[in-house]
Each structure stands twice: as structure tokens, then as C-alpha cells.
Design a protein around this motif. Structure first.
Motif, PDB file in Angstrom:
ATOM      1  N   LEU A  85      24.493 -42.351  17.343  1.00  0.00           N
ATOM      2  CA  LEU A  85      25.487 -43.422  17.367  1.00  0.00           C
ATOM      3  C   LEU A  85      25.540 -44.221  16.063  1.00  0.00           C
ATOM      4  N   GLY A  86      24.570 -43.984  15.190  1.00  0.00           N
ATOM      5  CA  GLY A  86      24.538 -44.714  13.917  1.00  0.00           C
ATOM      6  C   GLY A  86      24.075 -46.154  14.057  1.00  0.00           C
ATOM      7  N   ILE A  87      23.191 -46.396  15.022  1.00  0.00           N
ATOM      8  CA  ILE A  87      22.622 -47.725  15.214  1.00  0.00           C
ATOM      9  C   ILE A  87      21.107 -47.621  15.071  1.00  0.00           C
ATOM     10  N   ASP A  88      20.458 -48.761  14.841  1.00  0.00           N
ATOM     11  CA  ASP A  88      19.003 -48.701  14.719  1.00  0.00           C
ATOM     12  C   ASP A  88      18.377 -48.584  16.107  1.00  0.00           C
ATOM     13  N   GLN A  89      17.155 -48.079  16.137  1.00  0.00           N
ATOM     14  CA  GLN A  89      16.478 -47.819  17.408  1.00  0.00           C
ATOM     15  C   GLN A  89      16.260 -49.097  18.209  1.00  0.00           C
ATOM     16  N   GLU A  90      15.969 -50.196  17.545  1.00  0.00           N
ATOM     17  CA  GLU A  90      15.752 -51.461  18.253  1.00  0.00           C
ATOM     18  C   GLU A  90      17.007 -51.889  19.011  1.00  0.00           C
ATOM     19  N   THR A  91      18.169 -51.713  18.385  1.00  0.00           N
ATOM     20  CA  THR A  91      19.428 -52.059  19.056  1.00  0.00           C
ATOM     21  C   THR A  91      19.646 -51.146  20.256  1.00  0.00           C
ATOM     22  N   ALA A  92      19.342 -49.861  20.110  1.00  0.00           N
ATOM     23  CA  ALA A  92      19.496 -48.918  21.222  1.00  0.00           C
ATOM     24  C   ALA A  92      18.577 -49.296  22.379  1.00  0.00           C
TER      25      ALA A  92
END
Length: 106
Positions: free
Chosen positions: A24-31
Motif C-alpha cells: 500500500l506504500g505506507i509505513d508498517q506502524e501506520t498499517a
């Protein structure tokens, strides 16, 4: 400990979450936060994504993409049912029990 924190702990550093974040092109913390917020939002009587966005501060578009990746709204319900081991309608006591077992408490 809130359900958000408990789910967040379960998602932390999980390889599947890492792969989804990269996709998704997001950082792991946001996921990780998105999964916890969506799971918590699913328990509310309001729209899951809107509730998760309000409580977490994560953009509703990102939350919608994460929910789609985990299998949609129905998957969140299934996830909560899997956590509710004693089938009392609330996974909170079961999650707390699991957390206690992880730390050697009963």
C-alpha cells in the motif's frame, strides 16, 4: 489495556502486516495502527472506517485500503469472533487472558 492496544500488540512486527504496508506504500506502524483502529471501529454501532479514522487520526482512504486488504468488513467480524474464545460476545476478556498467558500470569 484497550482493545486497540491489544490488537496493536498482536499486529506489531507481523510479516503479513509488513507486506501489506509495502504493497500500500505506507509505513508498517501506520498499517499496525490501522488494523487495530479498524478492529476497534468494527465494534462500534457507527461506520467502521469513519469511526477508525476519528479515533486514530489515520486518513479514511488509507483505512479503506487496509480493510480491503484484510478481506473487508466481514473479515473484521471473523477476526473478532476468533478472539472471542468463550463466545460471550466480547473478545476483551479473552484477549486479556491471552496477554496474561504470554506474560506468565493466569
Amino acid at each position: 489495556m484497550s482493545i486497540f492496544d491489544q490488537i496493536l500488540g498482536a499486529a506489531h512486527n507481523h510479516p503479513t502486516v509488513k507486506n501489506m504496508a509495502e504493497k500500500l506504500g505506507i509505513d508498517q506502524e501506520t498499517a499496525e495502527r490501522a488494523i487495530a483502529a479498524l478492529t476497534e471501529g468494527h465494534q462500534a454501532d457507527t461506520d467502521t472506517v469513519e469511526t477508525a479514522a476519528q479515533r486514530s487520526g489515520i486518513d479514511a482512504g488509507i483505512l479503506g485500503q487496509v480493510m480491503e486488504q484484510v478481506g473487508g468488513e466481514g473479515s473484521l467480524g471473523s477476526f473478532m469472533q476468533m478472539l472471542d474464545k468463550d463466545h460471550d460476545g466480547s473478545p476483551l476478556d479473552d484477549i486479556a487472558g491471552m496477554a496474561g498467558n504470554l506474560f506468565g500470569k493466569k
